[in-house]
Enzyme design. Structure first.
Site, PDB file in Angstrom:
ATOM      1  N   ILE A 103      19.584  30.507   9.890  1.00 38.42           N
ATOM      2  CA  ILE A 103      20.310  30.021   8.710  1.00 38.42           C
ATOM      3  C   ILE A 103      21.740  29.591   9.054  1.00 38.42           C
ATOM      4  CG2 ILE A 103      21.335  32.198   7.879  1.00 38.42           C
ATOM      5  CD1 ILE A 103      20.178  31.500   5.093  1.00 38.42           C
ATOM      6  N   ASN A 110      19.777  40.647  20.805  1.00 39.07           N
ATOM      7  CA  ASN A 110      20.889  41.571  20.617  1.00 39.07           C
ATOM      8  C   ASN A 110      20.319  42.954  20.314  1.00 39.07           C
ATOM      9  OD1 ASN A 110      23.013  39.713  20.960  1.00 39.07           O
ATOM     10  ND2 ASN A 110      22.734  38.967  18.875  1.00 39.07           N
ATOM     11  N   GLY A 126      26.384  43.021  18.414  1.00 38.31           N
ATOM     12  CA  GLY A 126      26.310  41.925  17.463  1.00 38.31           C
ATOM     13  C   GLY A 126      25.002  41.837  16.704  1.00 38.31           C
ATOM     14  N   GLN A 127      24.117  42.835  16.863  1.00 39.13           N
ATOM     15  CA  GLN A 127      22.867  42.788  16.090  1.00 39.13           C
ATOM     16  C   GLN A 127      23.179  43.044  14.619  1.00 39.13           C
ATOM     17  OE1 GLN A 127      19.702  45.505  17.251  1.00 39.13           O
ATOM     18  NE2 GLN A 127      18.226  44.481  15.927  1.00 39.13           N
ATOM     19  N   HIS A 157      14.355  40.366  17.118  1.00 42.18           N
ATOM     20  CA  HIS A 157      14.229  38.906  17.078  1.00 42.18           C
ATOM     21  C   HIS A 157      14.798  38.314  18.357  1.00 42.18           C
ATOM     22  CE1 HIS A 157      17.969  40.125  15.102  1.00 42.18           C
ATOM     23  NE2 HIS A 157      18.524  39.056  15.653  1.00 42.18           N
ATOM     24  N   LEU A 158      14.137  37.287  18.774  1.00 37.57           N
ATOM     25  CA  LEU A 158      14.554  36.527  19.950  1.00 37.57           C
ATOM     26  C   LEU A 158      15.229  35.259  19.441  1.00 37.57           C
ATOM     27  CD1 LEU A 158      11.918  35.753  22.676  1.00 37.57           C
ATOM     28  CD2 LEU A 158      13.094  33.927  21.548  1.00 37.57           C
TER      29      LEU A 158
HETATM   30  P1  5GP Z   1      21.591  39.072  15.201  1.00 39.19           P
HETATM   31  O1  5GP Z   1      23.081  38.959  15.088  1.00 39.19           O
HETATM   32  O2  5GP Z   1      21.039  40.246  14.403  1.00 39.19           O
HETATM   33  O3  5GP Z   1      21.077  39.026  16.604  1.00 39.19           O
HETATM   34  O4  5GP Z   1      21.040  37.747  14.549  1.00 39.19           O
HETATM   35  C1  5GP Z   1      20.617  37.641  13.244  1.00 39.19           C
HETATM   36  C2  5GP Z   1      20.465  36.165  12.972  1.00 39.19           C
HETATM   37  O5  5GP Z   1      19.724  36.012  11.778  1.00 39.19           O
HETATM   38  C3  5GP Z   1      21.802  35.454  12.773  1.00 39.19           C
HETATM   39  O6  5GP Z   1      21.903  34.373  13.709  1.00 39.19           O
HETATM   40  C4  5GP Z   1      21.744  34.970  11.320  1.00 39.19           C
HETATM   41  O7  5GP Z   1      22.320  33.699  11.151  1.00 39.19           O
HETATM   42  C5  5GP Z   1      20.261  34.957  11.042  1.00 39.19           C
HETATM   43  N1  5GP Z   1      19.915  35.240   9.659  1.00 39.19           N
HETATM   44  C6  5GP Z   1      20.382  36.268   8.903  1.00 39.19           C
HETATM   45  N2  5GP Z   1      19.829  36.227   7.674  1.00 39.19           N
HETATM   46  C7  5GP Z   1      18.990  35.161   7.661  1.00 39.19           C
HETATM   47  C8  5GP Z   1      18.116  34.602   6.667  1.00 39.19           C
HETATM   48  O8  5GP Z   1      18.008  35.082   5.537  1.00 39.19           O
HETATM   49  N3  5GP Z   1      17.411  33.507   7.024  1.00 39.19           N
HETATM   50  C9  5GP Z   1      17.505  32.941   8.273  1.00 39.19           C
HETATM   51  N4  5GP Z   1      16.753  31.853   8.515  1.00 39.19           N
HETATM   52  N5  5GP Z   1      18.312  33.445   9.235  1.00 39.19           N
HETATM   53  C10 5GP Z   1      19.038  34.539   8.930  1.00 39.19           C
END
Ligand code: 5GP
Ligand code: ZN
Length: 112
Positions: A31, A86, A92-93, A99-100
């Site tokens: 997103i 992450n 930063g998670q 998720h990859l």
């Molecule tokens: P993290 O920081 O946990 O490794 O990455 C989480 C990712 O999920 C971030 O890049 C963020 O932009 C994405 N994200 C968070 N909420 C949503 C959502 O509701 N929809 C989508 N498509 N991506 C999301």
């Protein structure tokens, strides 16, 4: 898993722009993309963090890499992309459903 945003995306309760789906895996566009090609590949099974992966999940986690790489090729960035997992808030998670990230579409995408 209750209150997991990615489980809600899997269930269709939150909309997403899907690239790929099968019985085990879902891929969708991030997103808030960090580069021209930035999507996420997740297992439908709720696993919170890479550190929570068990031996039983080895094949599933390998599949995330295979599907992510195939999708990178379909989006013309197989000449260079980053794969990022992450683990933990300190790293930063933000979403605690493993998720990859596939990040590509430009030189040195999301350089560390
Ligand atoms: P993290 O920081 O946990 O490794 O990455 C989480 C990712 O999920 C971030 O890049 C963020 O932009 C994405 N994200 C968070 N909420 C949503 C959502 O509701 N929809 C989508 N498509 N991506 C999301
Ligand atoms: Zn989940």
């Amino acid at each position: 898993m209750d209150n997991c945003i990615f489980c809600k995306i899997i269930a269709g309760e939150i909309p997403s722009k899907k690239l790929y789906e099968d019985e085990e895996v879902l891929a969708f566009w991030d997103i808030a993309p960090q580069s021209p090609v930035h999507f996420l590949v997740i297992p439908k099974k709720h696993i919170a963090r890479p550190a929570d992966v068990t031996e039983a999940d080895d094949a599933l986690i390998g599949k995330l890499i295979r599907i992510g790489s195939q999708l990178a090729k379909e989006h013309n960035t197989d000449d260079g992309f980053r794969i990022i997992f992450n683990n933990g808030a300190k790293a930063g998670q933000e979403v605690f459903h493993i998720h990859l990230h596939i990040i590509g579409g430009r030189d040195k995408p999301w350089a560390l």
